[in-house]
Design an enzyme around this catalytic site. Sequence first.
Site, PDB file in Angstrom:
ATOM      1  N   ARG A  77       2.629   5.752  -1.467  1.00 58.70           N
ATOM      2  CA  ARG A  77       2.624   4.875  -0.288  1.00 58.70           C
ATOM      3  C   ARG A  77       2.558   3.405  -0.706  1.00 58.70           C
ATOM      4  O   ARG A  77       3.199   2.538  -0.098  1.00 58.70           O
ATOM      5  CB  ARG A  77       1.421   5.234   0.591  1.00 58.70           C
ATOM      6  N   HIS A  81       5.064   0.378   0.560  1.00 62.71           N
ATOM      7  CA  HIS A  81       4.541  -0.789   1.260  1.00 62.71           C
ATOM      8  C   HIS A  81       4.780  -2.075   0.478  1.00 62.71           C
ATOM      9  O   HIS A  81       4.946  -3.142   1.074  1.00 62.71           O
ATOM     10  CB  HIS A  81       3.048  -0.605   1.548  1.00 62.71           C
ATOM     11  N   ASN A 109      -2.033  -2.226   5.896  1.00 63.26           N
ATOM     12  CA  ASN A 109      -2.406  -1.957   4.510  1.00 63.26           C
ATOM     13  C   ASN A 109      -3.907  -1.775   4.295  1.00 63.26           C
ATOM     14  O   ASN A 109      -4.341  -1.536   3.166  1.00 63.26           O
ATOM     15  CB  ASN A 109      -1.909  -3.088   3.599  1.00 63.26           C
ATOM     16  N   HIS A 206       6.292  11.773   2.935  1.00 59.87           N
ATOM     17  CA  HIS A 206       5.156  12.214   3.744  1.00 59.87           C
ATOM     18  C   HIS A 206       4.761  13.659   3.447  1.00 59.87           C
ATOM     19  O   HIS A 206       3.784  14.152   4.011  1.00 59.87           O
ATOM     20  CB  HIS A 206       5.482  12.067   5.239  1.00 59.87           C
TER      21      HIS A 206
END
Length: 336
Positions: A77, A81, A109, A206
């Site tokens: 992740r 990001h 975040n 995911h």
Amino acid sequence: MEFIISCLLLFITVSPMSLMISAVVAFILILNVGPLSEAALSANYYDQTCPQAENIIYQTVRNASIYDPKVPARLLRMFFHDCFIRGCDASLLLDSTPKNKAEKDGPPNISVRSFYVIDDAKRKLEKACPNTVSCADVIAIAARDVVAMSQGPWWNVLKGRKDGRVSIANETVNLPSPFSNATTLIQSFAKRGLSIKDLVALSGGHTLGFSHCSSFSARLHNFSAEHFSDPSINSEFAINLKKKCPMPNKDHNAGEFLDSTSSTFDNDYYKRIIMGKGVFGSDQALFGDYRTRWIVDSFAKDEKLFFREFAASMVKLGNVGVIEDGEIRVKCSIVN
């Protein structure tokens, strides 16, 4: 090569004076092409300057993952990001200062964790190869390693990124939201040069991880004037989620795994979306739109296809916003 051939053809067909001018222009253009090709990412970027770099990162990530099983999902992740804001420049790793609130402290975040793993790998790299390996490359390599460790695909990470010096919390509003519809997601990815196939493949990340109730509870309670819950959710699944995420929810640690094999990188995520068991609205939206539905179907039926496309899309994502005028941070949380 095509450029050189064009120049030769030009020499054959023009006057002596034009020849001289063309030769000068061609020489200048060739000089300008050089730095661009040298700045390109390469799988072998550290072969001479820090050949042990990937092994140092792998061992650090592996040990951290054994100690904390949440590390793989968190590092994957982190890569997403980072790359989605200002490109893959490790701007997500910079700490806020009294004069600037950094990406790390932007609302999307706040839940990003395990920065210590990247910091630990960077400390070891600085001892082995000072001022050589960028923090941006550490994140990219670590993301590949956690996928492979979780029984997912392995790919050659292209390296040579530089670290950025700018990190602004407000820019995190541009991250894809778990509440986004398919059109918004497609547009968000397109702005970064990523296709619809890349969107669906990268969403497969995911398959690892967990979400707190706050990211999907709006689908369960008072969804709309017509529906108490999101009608795209499997009814039995919705009942289970409501038990875990009641209103009001006093357990801030409550949530749901994003697929039923959350520690294994596989195509279960897509199978669950087809069954109406996508946790995020953005996940389930991929099956509700004709532009993405057929890709979801393909990945659900063929795990090897998903692995190939995920690896290819990760390489493509790793090329987003690569900067040439950055630095190699000595410490990932602060600029040099």
